[in-house]
Scaffold this motif. Structure first.
Motif, PDB file in Angstrom:
ATOM      1  N   PHE A 109     -45.190 -45.827  41.087  1.00  0.00           N
ATOM      2  CA  PHE A 109     -45.220 -44.537  40.525  1.00  0.00           C
ATOM      3  C   PHE A 109     -46.436 -43.815  40.965  1.00  0.00           C
ATOM      4  N   ASP A 110     -47.345 -44.361  41.966  1.00  0.00           N
ATOM      5  CA  ASP A 110     -48.557 -43.879  42.051  1.00  0.00           C
ATOM      6  C   ASP A 110     -48.735 -44.028  43.610  1.00  0.00           C
ATOM      7  N   PRO A 111     -48.123 -43.260  44.634  1.00  0.00           N
ATOM      8  CA  PRO A 111     -47.930 -43.692  46.032  1.00  0.00           C
ATOM      9  C   PRO A 111     -49.256 -43.537  46.587  1.00  0.00           C
ATOM     10  N   ASN A 112     -49.809 -44.155  47.673  1.00  0.00           N
ATOM     11  CA  ASN A 112     -50.967 -44.477  48.254  1.00  0.00           C
ATOM     12  C   ASN A 112     -51.517 -42.921  48.436  1.00  0.00           C
ATOM     13  N   ASP A 113     -50.585 -41.921  49.242  1.00  0.00           N
ATOM     14  CA  ASP A 113     -51.212 -40.920  49.801  1.00  0.00           C
ATOM     15  C   ASP A 113     -51.310 -39.748  48.701  1.00  0.00           C
ATOM     16  N   GLY A 114     -50.557 -39.918  47.599  1.00  0.00           N
ATOM     17  CA  GLY A 114     -50.537 -39.090  46.326  1.00  0.00           C
ATOM     18  C   GLY A 114     -49.968 -37.717  46.776  1.00  0.00           C
ATOM     19  N   LEU A 115     -49.251 -37.695  47.951  1.00  0.00           N
ATOM     20  CA  LEU A 115     -48.877 -36.394  48.325  1.00  0.00           C
ATOM     21  C   LEU A 115     -47.129 -36.455  48.660  1.00  0.00           C
ATOM     22  N   ASN A 116     -46.766 -37.806  48.489  1.00  0.00           N
ATOM     23  CA  ASN A 116     -45.122 -38.052  48.533  1.00  0.00           C
ATOM     24  C   ASN A 116     -44.442 -37.534  47.380  1.00  0.00           C
ATOM     25  N   LEU A 117     -44.259 -36.140  47.120  1.00  0.00           N
ATOM     26  CA  LEU A 117     -43.701 -35.665  45.837  1.00  0.00           C
ATOM     27  C   LEU A 117     -42.360 -36.109  45.766  1.00  0.00           C
ATOM     28  N   ASP A 118     -41.703 -36.321  46.961  1.00  0.00           N
ATOM     29  CA  ASP A 118     -39.925 -36.598  47.063  1.00  0.00           C
ATOM     30  C   ASP A 118     -39.848 -38.025  46.424  1.00  0.00           C
ATOM     31  N   GLY A 119     -40.775 -38.808  47.026  1.00  0.00           N
ATOM     32  CA  GLY A 119     -40.829 -40.267  46.690  1.00  0.00           C
ATOM     33  C   GLY A 119     -41.129 -40.468  45.180  1.00  0.00           C
ATOM     34  N   LYS A 120     -42.041 -39.700  44.663  1.00  0.00           N
ATOM     35  CA  LYS A 120     -42.490 -39.818  43.298  1.00  0.00           C
ATOM     36  C   LYS A 120     -41.259 -39.403  42.363  1.00  0.00           C
ATOM     37  N   ARG A 121     -40.670 -38.185  42.869  1.00  0.00           N
ATOM     38  CA  ARG A 121     -39.598 -37.804  42.006  1.00  0.00           C
ATOM     39  C   ARG A 121     -38.528 -38.675  41.858  1.00  0.00           C
ATOM     40  N   SER A 122     -38.264 -39.299  43.053  1.00  0.00           N
ATOM     41  CA  SER A 122     -37.006 -40.019  43.032  1.00  0.00           C
ATOM     42  C   SER A 122     -37.372 -41.256  42.101  1.00  0.00           C
ATOM     43  N   THR A 123     -38.500 -41.986  42.336  1.00  0.00           N
ATOM     44  CA  THR A 123     -38.957 -43.300  41.449  1.00  0.00           C
ATOM     45  C   THR A 123     -38.894 -42.776  39.986  1.00  0.00           C
ATOM     46  N   PHE A 124     -39.376 -41.684  39.513  1.00  0.00           N
ATOM     47  CA  PHE A 124     -39.360 -41.133  38.058  1.00  0.00           C
ATOM     48  C   PHE A 124     -37.843 -40.997  37.732  1.00  0.00           C
ATOM     49  N   ALA A 125     -37.025 -40.385  38.618  1.00  0.00           N
ATOM     50  CA  ALA A 125     -35.556 -40.136  38.345  1.00  0.00           C
ATOM     51  C   ALA A 125     -34.675 -41.268  37.986  1.00  0.00           C
ATOM     52  N   GLN A 126     -34.978 -42.428  38.708  1.00  0.00           N
ATOM     53  CA  GLN A 126     -34.544 -43.628  38.643  1.00  0.00           C
ATOM     54  C   GLN A 126     -34.803 -44.263  37.362  1.00  0.00           C
ATOM     55  N   LEU A 127     -36.164 -44.228  37.092  1.00  0.00           N
ATOM     56  CA  LEU A 127     -36.465 -44.709  35.796  1.00  0.00           C
ATOM     57  C   LEU A 127     -35.868 -44.055  34.775  1.00  0.00           C
ATOM     58  N   ALA A 128     -35.768 -42.636  34.658  1.00  0.00           N
ATOM     59  CA  ALA A 128     -35.054 -42.076  33.719  1.00  0.00           C
ATOM     60  C   ALA A 128     -33.661 -42.410  33.532  1.00  0.00           C
ATOM     61  N   ALA A 129     -33.035 -42.458  34.670  1.00  0.00           N
ATOM     62  CA  ALA A 129     -31.681 -42.838  34.619  1.00  0.00           C
ATOM     63  C   ALA A 129     -31.355 -44.142  34.029  1.00  0.00           C
ATOM     64  N   PHE A 130     -32.400 -45.156  34.386  1.00  0.00           N
ATOM     65  CA  PHE A 130     -32.326 -46.467  33.639  1.00  0.00           C
ATOM     66  C   PHE A 130     -32.431 -46.322  32.091  1.00  0.00           C
ATOM     67  N   GLU A 131     -33.496 -45.672  31.853  1.00  0.00           N
ATOM     68  CA  GLU A 131     -33.713 -45.498  30.469  1.00  0.00           C
ATOM     69  C   GLU A 131     -32.479 -45.009  29.733  1.00  0.00           C
ATOM     70  N   ILE A 132     -31.853 -44.018  30.257  1.00  0.00           N
ATOM     71  CA  ILE A 132     -30.984 -43.132  29.592  1.00  0.00           C
ATOM     72  C   ILE A 132     -29.532 -44.104  29.475  1.00  0.00           C
ATOM     73  N   MET A 133     -29.356 -45.063  30.712  1.00  0.00           N
ATOM     74  CA  MET A 133     -28.199 -45.797  30.395  1.00  0.00           C
ATOM     75  C   MET A 133     -28.470 -46.768  29.470  1.00  0.00           C
ATOM     76  N   VAL A 134     -29.549 -47.162  29.204  1.00  0.00           N
ATOM     77  CA  VAL A 134     -29.905 -48.444  28.179  1.00  0.00           C
ATOM     78  C   VAL A 134     -29.570 -47.603  27.008  1.00  0.00           C
ATOM     79  N   GLU A 135     -30.156 -46.356  26.652  1.00  0.00           N
ATOM     80  CA  GLU A 135     -29.998 -45.785  25.438  1.00  0.00           C
ATOM     81  C   GLU A 135     -28.599 -45.712  24.950  1.00  0.00           C
TER      82      GLU A 135
END
Length: 285
Positions: free
Chosen positions: A92-118
């Motif tokens: 959730f903390d890419p090395n370059d700190g600028l990979n916004l698409d990658g960070k957004r995708s990672t957070f989206a997948q975490l959110a989807a996982f938590e929502i499915m569990v809920e």
């Protein structure tokens, strides 16, 4: 892990579909991802970012309410799920700190996982334990996930936990990772690259267990936003209400419905045969 492939080779990749339904996209993490050890953001900062991403995803994205609807409609019979395993989400903390698409995708997948569990907890009426495994996690990633209620596992413990009472969530993983996780009991619910989305260039090597699930389970595309690659080539598979029906469906067998009476099949033709016998025995004067 049990695969001959080193765990450091984990990454999230997207393959071209058998039906060429979707376009390839680049991986969000390097092939030989190593945990970052310097310049880490605090777990508190990661949680703050995640809460903002999840709030925006829930309020603005079509895929979020659609995902809730799908779980409610398709998984209502999966009342015995007691754990959810998420493999290979990435840092959730890419090395370059600028990979916004990658960070957004990672957070989206975490959110989807938590929502499915809920949504699944509403169905099971119980607590579903959640587990994460990824060699790319750094110290802040692990602490962040623990702070929001998840358990971190070392490779290959997460892979070995998948069984018939599991939600297995793993988006854009290598074929051997899927195959290892699915080699035992198939999970009740699976989110990941579907069998049809692996291109012919890869033949069927290392995905025989994905194919086994594809033949026995029902599936649909994971809901996603237009031009968003977070869930490209991602399917949702779920165990059918009747396992026998699922196997028959996968093999292309049509089940004939018959009425059972006293342990024997009762067919409509039985009455017709009895009537014919009576007519043949009737003498007309």
């Amino acid at each position: 892990m049990s695969s001959s492939q080193d765990s450091s080779d984990w990454t999230r990749v997207v393959r071209k579909g058998r039906k060429n339904r979707r376009n390839n996209t680049e991986s969000h993490s390097s092939r030989h991802a190593k945990p970052q050890t310097e310049g880490l953001r605090s777990p508190e900062d990661l949680e703050k970012d995640y809460r903002q991403h999840r709030k925006r995803w829930e309020e603005e994205a079509y895929s979020c309410p659609r995902l809730r609807e799908l779980v409610t409609a398709k998984a209502s019979h999966l009342t015995e799920i007691d754990k959810a395993v998420h493999l290979g989400v990435g840092t959730f903390d890419p090395n370059d700190g600028l990979n916004l698409d990658g960070k957004r995708s990672t957070f989206a997948q975490l959110a989807a996982f938590e929502i499915m569990v809920e949504e699944l907890e509403k169905i099971t009426s119980g607590k579903i334990e959640t587990f994460f495994q990824d060699p790319a996690f750094n110290a802040s990633d692990k602490k962040f996930l623990e702070n929001i209620g998840h358990t971190i596992l070392d490779d290959p413990k997460g892979t070995q936990m998948v069984d018939e009472k599991t939600l297995f969530f793993g988006v854009h993983l290598y074929r051997p990772v899927y195959n290892d996780a699915l080699k035992g009991e198939l999970p009740a619910l699976f989110v990941g690259t579907g069998w049809e989305d692996w291109g012919d260039i890869f033949a069927d090597e290392h995905i025989e267990n994905v194919e086994r699930m594809h033949k026995a389970y029902e599936r649909c595309d994971f809901p996603q936003e237009r031009l968003d690659c977070a869930f490209s080539t991602t399917s949702i598979y779920w165990k059918p209400k009747c396992e026998e029906e699922g196997e028959a469906k996968g093999k292309g067998i049509v089940i004939e419905e018959v009425e059972i009476e006293n342990g024997e099949e009762k067919k409509e033709s039985d009455g017709e045969e009895e009537l014919l016998k009576k007519l043949e025995a009737t003498t007309i004067n």
